[in-house]
Each structure stands twice: as C-alpha cells, then as structure tokens.
Design an enzyme around this catalytic site. Structure first.
Site, short mmCIF file in Angstrom:
data_model
loop_
_atom_site.label_atom_id
_atom_site.label_comp_id
_atom_site.label_asym_id
_atom_site.label_seq_id
_atom_site.Cartn_x
_atom_site.Cartn_y
_atom_site.Cartn_z
CG ASP A 278 29.03 80.66 11.17
OD1 ASP A 278 27.97 80.66 10.49
OD2 ASP A 278 29.19 81.35 12.20
CB SER A 279 25.42 77.18 8.39
OG SER A 279 25.78 77.57 7.08
CG ASP B 135 29.78 83.23 8.13
OD1 ASP B 135 29.69 84.47 8.26
OD2 ASP B 135 28.80 82.46 8.18
CE LYS C 248 27.11 85.49 6.70
NZ LYS C 248 26.95 85.18 8.15
CD GLU D 157 26.57 85.28 13.55
OE1 GLU D 157 26.31 85.39 14.77
OE2 GLU D 157 26.44 84.22 12.91
CD GLU E 21 19.98 83.49 10.36
OE1 GLU E 21 21.15 83.81 10.14
OE2 GLU E 21 19.64 82.33 10.70
O1 KIV Z 1 26.34 80.50 7.97
C1 KIV Z 1 25.29 80.69 7.33
O2 KIV Z 1 24.71 79.76 6.72
C2 KIV Z 1 24.73 82.02 7.33
C3 KIV Z 1 23.45 82.22 6.58
C4 KIV Z 1 22.33 81.83 7.48
C5 KIV Z 1 23.28 83.59 6.11
O3 KIV Z 1 25.26 82.90 7.91
#
Ligand code: KIV
Length: 262
Positions: free
Chosen positions: A42-43, A81, A110, A112, A179
């Site tokens: 999600d970055s 994500d 993934k 959080e 992280e």
């Molecule tokens: O979204 C992302 O880039 C991440 C990484 C920092 C692991 O979750």
C-alpha cells in the site's frame, strides 16, 4: 516460490528476499531476477501517487496495481497489501477485499496488526488464502504514533510485539513483516517463531529482508531512512539520461538518420 516455500526456507536457513512493486515494467524486470517475492504494497499510495501516507490506498487501486504486477511478474510469488481499514469493517467486508486481490492474481495477502481482526486472519488462512502479518511500525497507524517512529524500544512494547507475533503464527499466518523495530527484538521474535520474519529496518537477524523497490534503486531523492540502502544511483542515472536526451534534441543530434523512417 509459494507460501510453503517460505516456511521451508526458514527450516533450511535460506534467507528470503522481497521487494515492493506496483507496475508492469518493473514486474517484468523482477521476473528476470532471483528475488523470492514481490509485495504490491500500500506504499503505492506514497511512491506512485504522491500521498503523504498509506491511508489513501483503496481496494480498487490495490486491485489495479496487483493486476499490472501479476501480468509482468510471471512465475513470481506476489503478495498484495490489504488497504487501510479494509479488514476492520467486519469479516464479510475483509473477505470481499481478499477475494478482489486474489482474483487480481495475488498469491497471498498482507495485513497490519492482529488485535481486533484475529477472526479475519484465521478465516482467510482456513480458506486457503496465505496471510502475511505486519508488526512493529504499522504505517496505517501513523497518526496513532504521531509519525513514522521505531516501535518496540520499551520493554512493554517489545513484549507486546512478541506477543502479537506469536498470535499471528497461531492464527495461521505464513510469515510476518517486522518494520522498524530494534534488531535485538527482531532477532528474538525470529527465534521464537516457526514462520519466517521479513525485516525492513529490523536488522540482520530476520529470516528475510524487504525494501521498497524505488528505495533500493536510489530513486527517492527526498527520503533516505537509515535502513534503506540504495544499491544503485537510480535518480542520478535517470537525470543523466534526461540531460543527454535534452542536449541531443536541442543540438539537433537526435534523432539520427538511422533512428528515422525512410
Ligand atoms: O507497503 C509496503 O511497502 C510495506 C513494506 C514496508 C513492507 O508494507
């Protein structure tokens, strides 16, 4: 690679490498590399869309980026994500989001944290959706922290992250991203778990490492976190190429006759 290969790698003490990717062109390049896994993080909200946090990521954007990556990354293990709050609106809504991402071609999702969505993690794992956890600094909680801060520095907070990691494993997660936690804590968690830990800003004791692709390529001119090594001066190379193109155009040296059609 698949999620069970991640577990095998830990047993065989083979380190795992992962990078983020959000688009087809880089996914094609990654498909030629030895990188073990790709995260459609999600970055993307920050790296690709210029937002100040990952909170702007939506399920629709995650689907589009996942589809683009999957088209390019033939043969690679792709994790998508789950965006901000997509797994906190009840089990049905969370499964709906996971369904969108898996149908977009992801091989795993993934998400959080763990407290308050244990049912989501367990149901996904039981439904054949490999789940990767994400503990320590959880960027979707940036406003609760008051900034992107290292987590787990106090004894209480370290104990809490270790507890959450154990719960994730019990719920059926196949791996966990750690992280921005102290290296010693990441090492303790890695030793305590059967599932692999994938570190980012968590020291060398994890079972694997992940970096944002643009950070490792040195493309990010404004943001240089301590943990993000640039393995090439990508920004410098791009700016060089642009300067050469600009010069060549303005000098009338591009295109050459052999670059033109008769
Ligand atoms: O979204 C992302 O880039 C991440 C990484 C920092 C692991 O979750």
């Amino acid at each position: 690679m698949c999620s069970t290969d991640f577990l095998r790698a830990k047993i065989e003490r083979r380190k795992l490498s992962m990078v983020t990717c959000y688009d087809y062109t880089f996914a094609r390049l990654l498909s030629k590399s030895a990188i073990d896994g790709i995260l459609v993080g999600d970055s993307a909200a920050m790296v690709m869309h210029g937002h100040s946090s990952t909170l702007s990521m939506t399920v629709e954007l995650a689907r589009l980026h996942t589809e683009a990556v999957v088209r390019g990354a033939a043969g690679k293990f792709v994790v998508a994500d789950m965006p901000f709050l997509s797994f906190r609106k009840g089990l049905a809504a969370a499964l709906e989001c996971a369904q969108v991402l898996m149908r977009a071609g992801a091989h795993a999702v993934k998400l959080e944290g763990v407290d308050g969505h244990e049912d989501v993690i367990q149901r996904m794992a039981q439904s054949g959706i490999p789940v990767m956890g994400h503990l320590g600094l959880q960027p979707q909680s940036v406003h609760a922290y008051g900034g992107f801060r290292v987590q787990g520095r106090s004894d209480d907070s370290a104990r809490e992250i270790l507890r959450q990691a154990t719960v994730l494993e019990e719920l059926g997660a196949f791996a966990v991203v750690l992280e921005c936690v102290p290296a010693i804590l990441a090492q303790q968690i890695t030793q305590a778990l059967q599932i692999p830990t994938i570190g980012i800003g968590a020291g060398g004791g994890c079972d694997g490492q992940i970096l944002v692709l643009q950070d490792l390529l040195g493309m990010n001119m404004d943001f240089h976190p301590k943990f993000a090594r640039s393995f090439v001066d990508g920004a410098g190379s791009v700016l060089d190429a642009l300067a050469h193109f600009d010069e060549a155009v303005k000098a009338g040296a591009f295109p050459a006759p052999e670059e033109s059609y008769s």
